[in-house]
Design a protein around this motif. Structure first.
Motif, PDB file in Angstrom:
ATOM      1  N   LEU A 103      32.591  32.345  40.431  1.00 20.78           N
ATOM      2  CA  LEU A 103      32.935  33.728  39.992  1.00 20.78           C
ATOM      3  C   LEU A 103      33.365  34.148  41.324  1.00 20.78           C
ATOM      4  CD1 LEU A 103      32.218  36.521  38.727  1.00 20.78           C
ATOM      5  CD2 LEU A 103      30.285  36.658  39.852  1.00 20.78           C
ATOM      6  N   MET A 104      32.862  34.144  42.655  1.00 20.89           N
ATOM      7  CA  MET A 104      33.943  35.063  43.671  1.00 20.89           C
ATOM      8  C   MET A 104      35.290  33.692  43.889  1.00 20.89           C
ATOM      9  SD  MET A 104      30.817  34.449  46.864  1.00 20.89           S
ATOM     10  CE  MET A 104      29.113  35.826  46.713  1.00 20.89           C
ATOM     11  N   TYR A 105      35.406  32.776  43.288  1.00 22.73           N
ATOM     12  CA  TYR A 105      36.706  32.437  43.744  1.00 22.73           C
ATOM     13  C   TYR A 105      37.615  32.791  42.642  1.00 22.73           C
ATOM     14  CZ  TYR A 105      35.006  28.693  47.157  1.00 22.73           C
ATOM     15  OH  TYR A 105      34.767  27.856  48.396  1.00 22.73           O
ATOM     16  N   LEU A 106      37.262  33.315  41.487  1.00 19.14           N
ATOM     17  CA  LEU A 106      37.862  33.311  39.817  1.00 19.14           C
ATOM     18  C   LEU A 106      39.278  34.450  40.841  1.00 19.14           C
ATOM     19  CD1 LEU A 106      35.886  32.344  37.293  1.00 19.14           C
ATOM     20  CD2 LEU A 106      38.784  31.387  37.776  1.00 19.14           C
ATOM     21  N   ASN A 107      37.559  35.776  41.713  1.00 27.44           N
ATOM     22  CA  ASN A 107      38.503  36.858  42.335  1.00 27.44           C
ATOM     23  C   ASN A 107      39.112  37.015  43.245  1.00 27.44           C
ATOM     24  OD1 ASN A 107      37.364  38.406  39.704  1.00 27.44           O
ATOM     25  ND2 ASN A 107      34.996  38.023  40.749  1.00 27.44           N
ATOM     26  N   ILE A 108      38.466  35.564  44.237  1.00 26.49           N
ATOM     27  CA  ILE A 108      39.380  35.833  44.838  1.00 26.49           C
ATOM     28  C   ILE A 108      41.162  35.495  45.189  1.00 26.49           C
ATOM     29  CG2 ILE A 108      39.001  33.955  47.657  1.00 26.49           C
ATOM     30  CD1 ILE A 108      36.641  34.600  47.467  1.00 26.49           C
ATOM     31  N   ALA A 109      41.011  34.673  44.293  1.00 28.53           N
ATOM     32  CA  ALA A 109      42.677  33.986  43.094  1.00 28.53           C
ATOM     33  C   ALA A 109      43.103  35.182  43.516  1.00 28.53           C
ATOM     34  CB  ALA A 109      42.116  32.953  42.183  1.00 28.53           C
ATOM     35  N   ARG A 110      42.989  36.544  42.825  1.00 27.88           N
ATOM     36  CA  ARG A 110      43.727  37.455  42.999  1.00 27.88           C
ATOM     37  C   ARG A 110      43.406  38.271  43.228  1.00 27.88           C
ATOM     38  NH1 ARG A 110      42.105  41.214  38.897  1.00 27.88           N
ATOM     39  NH2 ARG A 110      39.662  40.113  38.474  1.00 27.88           N
ATOM     40  N   LEU A 111      43.025  38.643  44.405  1.00 25.66           N
ATOM     41  CA  LEU A 111      42.500  39.792  45.403  1.00 25.66           C
ATOM     42  C   LEU A 111      44.588  39.688  45.496  1.00 25.66           C
ATOM     43  CD1 LEU A 111      39.920  38.411  47.980  1.00 25.66           C
ATOM     44  CD2 LEU A 111      39.985  40.619  46.838  1.00 25.66           C
ATOM     45  N   ASP A 112      45.434  39.090  46.555  1.00 25.64           N
ATOM     46  CA  ASP A 112      46.484  39.611  46.814  1.00 25.64           C
ATOM     47  C   ASP A 112      47.158  40.265  45.792  1.00 25.64           C
ATOM     48  OD1 ASP A 112      45.948  38.474  48.744  1.00 25.64           O
ATOM     49  OD2 ASP A 112      47.278  36.316  48.048  1.00 25.64           O
ATOM     50  N   THR A 113      46.630  40.314  44.368  1.00 23.66           N
ATOM     51  CA  THR A 113      47.461  41.239  43.940  1.00 23.66           C
ATOM     52  C   THR A 113      47.013  42.443  43.188  1.00 23.66           C
ATOM     53  OG1 THR A 113      46.442  40.014  41.264  1.00 23.66           O
ATOM     54  CG2 THR A 113      48.390  38.990  42.269  1.00 23.66           C
ATOM     55  N   ARG A 114      45.473  42.762  43.594  1.00 23.25           N
ATOM     56  CA  ARG A 114      45.076  43.670  43.272  1.00 23.25           C
ATOM     57  C   ARG A 114      44.975  44.906  43.976  1.00 23.25           C
ATOM     58  NH1 ARG A 114      39.738  43.805  44.440  1.00 23.25           N
ATOM     59  NH2 ARG A 114      39.280  45.013  42.441  1.00 23.25           N
ATOM     60  N   GLU A 115      46.522  45.562  44.586  1.00 18.15           N
ATOM     61  CA  GLU A 115      46.505  46.686  46.075  1.00 18.15           C
ATOM     62  C   GLU A 115      47.718  46.127  45.766  1.00 18.15           C
ATOM     63  OE1 GLU A 115      44.388  48.902  49.115  1.00 18.15           O
ATOM     64  OE2 GLU A 115      44.333  46.720  48.996  1.00 18.15           O
ATOM     65  N   ASP A 116      48.528  47.311  45.631  1.00 12.58           N
ATOM     66  CA  ASP A 116      49.679  47.302  46.343  1.00 12.58           C
ATOM     67  C   ASP A 116      50.201  48.766  47.285  1.00 12.58           C
ATOM     68  OD1 ASP A 116      49.836  49.796  44.305  1.00 12.58           O
ATOM     69  OD2 ASP A 116      51.096  48.823  43.018  1.00 12.58           O
ATOM     70  N   GLN A 117      51.578  49.200  47.859  1.00  6.54           N
ATOM     71  CA  GLN A 117      51.225  50.729  48.520  1.00  6.54           C
ATOM     72  C   GLN A 117      51.006  51.245  47.372  1.00  6.54           C
ATOM     73  OE1 GLN A 117      55.375  50.431  49.076  1.00  6.54           O
ATOM     74  NE2 GLN A 117      55.081  48.489  51.000  1.00  6.54           N
ATOM     75  N   ALA A 118      51.037  51.842  46.102  1.00  2.00           N
ATOM     76  CA  ALA A 118      50.809  52.741  45.189  1.00  2.00           C
ATOM     77  C   ALA A 118      48.845  53.155  45.182  1.00  2.00           C
ATOM     78  CB  ALA A 118      51.131  52.891  43.977  1.00  2.00           C
ATOM     79  N   GLY A 119      47.916  52.030  45.424  1.00  2.00           N
ATOM     80  CA  GLY A 119      47.197  51.916  45.397  1.00  2.00           C
ATOM     81  C   GLY A 119      46.222  50.614  45.098  1.00  2.00           C
ATOM     82  N   LEU A 120      45.347  50.779  43.998  1.00  2.00           N
ATOM     83  CA  LEU A 120      44.338  49.708  42.978  1.00  2.00           C
ATOM     84  C   LEU A 120      45.419  49.165  41.766  1.00  2.00           C
ATOM     85  CD1 LEU A 120      40.855  50.180  42.798  1.00  2.00           C
ATOM     86  CD2 LEU A 120      41.968  48.065  43.918  1.00  2.00           C
ATOM     87  N   VAL A 121      45.981  47.818  41.437  1.00  2.00           N
ATOM     88  CA  VAL A 121      46.420  47.516  40.637  1.00  2.00           C
ATOM     89  C   VAL A 121      45.572  47.115  39.755  1.00  2.00           C
ATOM     90  CG1 VAL A 121      48.131  46.399  40.105  1.00  2.00           C
ATOM     91  CG2 VAL A 121      48.317  46.502  42.404  1.00  2.00           C
ATOM     92  N   LEU A 122      45.726  47.335  38.163  1.00  5.68           N
ATOM     93  CA  LEU A 122      44.423  47.007  37.176  1.00  5.68           C
ATOM     94  C   LEU A 122      45.416  45.725  36.784  1.00  5.68           C
ATOM     95  CD1 LEU A 122      44.964  50.189  35.026  1.00  5.68           C
ATOM     96  CD2 LEU A 122      43.081  49.255  36.297  1.00  5.68           C
ATOM     97  N   LEU A 123      44.657  44.669  35.952  1.00  4.50           N
ATOM     98  CA  LEU A 123      44.503  43.195  34.901  1.00  4.50           C
ATOM     99  C   LEU A 123      45.505  43.501  34.667  1.00  4.50           C
ATOM    100  CD1 LEU A 123      43.115  41.044  35.305  1.00  4.50           C
ATOM    101  CD2 LEU A 123      41.987  41.715  33.421  1.00  4.50           C
ATOM    102  N   ALA A 124      46.223  43.811  33.870  1.00  4.52           N
ATOM    103  CA  ALA A 124      47.546  44.543  32.461  1.00  4.52           C
ATOM    104  C   ALA A 124      48.326  44.631  33.751  1.00  4.52           C
ATOM    105  CB  ALA A 124      46.900  45.345  31.893  1.00  4.52           C
ATOM    106  N   GLN A 125      48.100  44.656  34.595  1.00  2.51           N
ATOM    107  CA  GLN A 125      49.718  45.073  35.181  1.00  2.51           C
ATOM    108  C   GLN A 125      49.907  44.066  36.514  1.00  2.51           C
ATOM    109  OE1 GLN A 125      48.345  48.344  34.571  1.00  2.51           O
ATOM    110  NE2 GLN A 125      49.586  48.050  32.986  1.00  2.51           N
ATOM    111  N   GLN A 126      48.553  42.970  37.353  1.00  2.00           N
ATOM    112  CA  GLN A 126      49.050  42.107  38.614  1.00  2.00           C
ATOM    113  C   GLN A 126      49.590  40.792  38.079  1.00  2.00           C
ATOM    114  OE1 GLN A 126      45.153  40.809  39.358  1.00  2.00           O
ATOM    115  NE2 GLN A 126      43.887  42.391  39.120  1.00  2.00           N
ATOM    116  N   ASP A 127      50.588  40.039  38.449  1.00  2.00           N
ATOM    117  CA  ASP A 127      51.196  39.020  38.561  1.00  2.00           C
ATOM    118  C   ASP A 127      50.878  38.268  39.026  1.00  2.00           C
ATOM    119  OD1 ASP A 127      53.635  37.981  38.752  1.00  2.00           O
ATOM    120  OD2 ASP A 127      54.750  38.339  40.621  1.00  2.00           O
ATOM    121  N   ARG A 128      50.982  37.557  37.583  1.00  2.00           N
ATOM    122  CA  ARG A 128      50.690  36.269  37.395  1.00  2.00           C
ATOM    123  C   ARG A 128      50.524  35.696  38.416  1.00  2.00           C
ATOM    124  NH1 ARG A 128      46.031  36.943  32.563  1.00  2.00           N
ATOM    125  NH2 ARG A 128      45.435  38.494  32.186  1.00  2.00           N
ATOM    126  N   SER A 129      51.666  35.213  38.409  1.00  2.00           N
ATOM    127  CA  SER A 129      52.442  34.428  39.334  1.00  2.00           C
ATOM    128  C   SER A 129      52.498  33.904  40.803  1.00  2.00           C
ATOM    129  CB  SER A 129      53.739  33.990  38.635  1.00  2.00           C
ATOM    130  OG  SER A 129      55.032  36.123  40.127  1.00  2.00           O
TER     131      SER A 129
END
Length: 429
Positions: free
Chosen positions: A244-270
């Motif tokens: 569970l931790m690793y799956l969430n850590i895998a997405r950490l870099d895409t969860r936040e941008d300059q505007a703030g939190l980024v929702l799952l639907a808008q995250q860059d999966r690449s």
């Protein structure tokens, strides 16, 4: 390496070794001296910052830090007569040198002592809040002020929780070496719970100005990795929690941008960390070897569905709905109902998502939270109930606990005001 890079490296090493150093010294002199031990370990870092020049960096940095902390603690003990007994026994080896097999032996002892200390801290006589504070302070190396900021409580409150935990541990008169297989089996669920809480606080921080705490996520996953590497703690639930931790850590870099939190639907999966996802799936497979299913198994399965989907639209929402139904039975929480309603809206439609909420027995505390109003606003917007949706969205923004979440909700509301077809007011990110 610049001075800044060198300092960052030392702080990184120190953060990773802190708990092991504290636990090993506590194992040798007793938990009652925990605050003196922490001071000694802190002293070892100040010495590292001074002496670890590029040409003097030790080959075994953990051993160097241990030796310096050991000598400092010994010096402090010698200043007081009441520690004379300790000095006359095994703890009078002030000229320890580390090499060869002794280095390997110390490395094993550091990891072993850290795990034992973790189980010692998860005594059921200690409130969960105090277990968490003790773990963050004594095993993760966070200061009282850092913990207060991360848990959004006062420094006085943090110190009270720490003292409460320490008092219970001293009163219990437990020696770290007395942590045996029977006690590990008895307490491992509590250890999982504390590590889960540490990770959760990092993943979506309760601090008003900081959205994500990577250091907390990293520490929680590192300690959980120690569990799965230990033959006694290597149980299915440990693997599920690490997955569970690793799956969430895998997405950490895409969860936040300059505007703030980024929702799952808008995250860059690449940009998701595929290596971490692969490691997570390996642990998820190993977690299936037992006869029971825990909340960590189910939550890891939900996270895996998101990570394995090619796109947000291709997510197997029917599987996620089923997982949330199972989670409600295994670890009941009204928050699971909200998530199931959102997943149902993705699988079927918003009207059926609203029906999930209408049929559920929602507790009063939840209907007064921002979660409730945010989910209602999402589903109502998508069901074209615009007036009610806007009112609930405004209420969600008002009740949101941090600036980051408020900003996220405002951005979603602005999207709806300009484009009624925009999907998803707020979902898990």
């Amino acid at each position: 390496m610049s001075n800044k890079e060198q300092q960052d490296h030392i702080e990184h090493v120190f953060r990773h070794e802190y708990g092991s150093l504290v636990a090993t010294l506590a194992r040798r002199v007793g938990i009652q001296y925990i605050e003196m031990i922490e001071d000694a370990v802190q002293w070892s870092m100040t010495q590292a910052l001074t002496h670890w020049a590029l040409d003097k960096k030790p080959s075994n940095q953990a051993a160097w830090l241990y030796q310096v902390a050991h000598r400092h603690l010994l010096s402090e003990f010698r200043k007081t007569v009441r520690h004379k007994v300790i000095l006359n026994n095994e703890y009078d080896q002030q000229n320890i040198e580390f090499s060869g097999d002794l280095e390997a032996s110390l490395s094993r002892e550091l990891s072993d002592a850290l795990l034992r200390m973790l189980f010692l801290a998860c005594d059921d006589h200690i409130p969960i809040e105090s277990q968490l504070v003790f773990t963050l302070k004594s095993l993760c190396g966070f200061s009282v002020s850092e913990i207060a900021a991360r848990l959004f409580v006062s420094e006085a409150n943090v110190y009270k929780r720490f003292i409460r935990a320490k008092s219970v541990l001293i009163k219990q008169k437990f020696n770290i070496d007395e942590i045996n297989q029977s006690l590990i089996t008895q307490r491992i669920s509590a250890v999982h719970r504390v590590l889960y809480l540490v990770f959760t606080e990092g993943y979506l921080s309760s601090h008003p100005d900081v959205l994500i705490r990577n250091d907390l996520c990293e520490e929680a996953s590192r300690l959980t990795l120690l569990l799965v590497q230990n033959p006694i703690c290597n149980v299915p639930e440990s693997h599920a929690l690490l997955a569970l931790m690793y799956l969430n850590i895998a997405r950490l870099d895409t969860r936040e941008d300059q505007a703030g939190l980024v929702l799952l639907a808008q995250q860059d999966r690449s940009m998701w960390d595929q290596q971490k996802i692969t490691q997570a799936m390996e642990h998820l497979m190993q977690s299936g070897q037992g006869d029971t299913i825990s909340r960590y198994h189910i939550e890891a399965n939900i996270a895996a569905e998101h990570c394995m989907a090619v796109s947000y639209q291709d997510t197997r929402w029917d599987k996620i709905v089923g997982s949330y139904e199972l989670l409600e039975n295994v670890a009941p929480s009204a928050l699971h109902i909200l998530n199931r309603a959102l997943a149902m809206a993705e699988w079927k439609n918003a009207k059926q998502g609203l029906e999930v909420l209408q049929r559920a027995d929602i507790p009063t505390w939840l209907t007064r939270s921002y979660h409730w109003y945010a989910v209602l606003a999402d589903l109502q917007y998508r069901d074209k109930q615009y007036k009610s949706a806007k009112q609930n969205a405004e209420q969600a923004i008002q009740l949101a606990p941090t600036n980051g979440i408020k900003d996220l909700l405002r951005r979603r509301m602005a999207n709806y005001d300009t484009n009624k077809t925009t999907k998803t007011f707020i979902v898990t990110n």
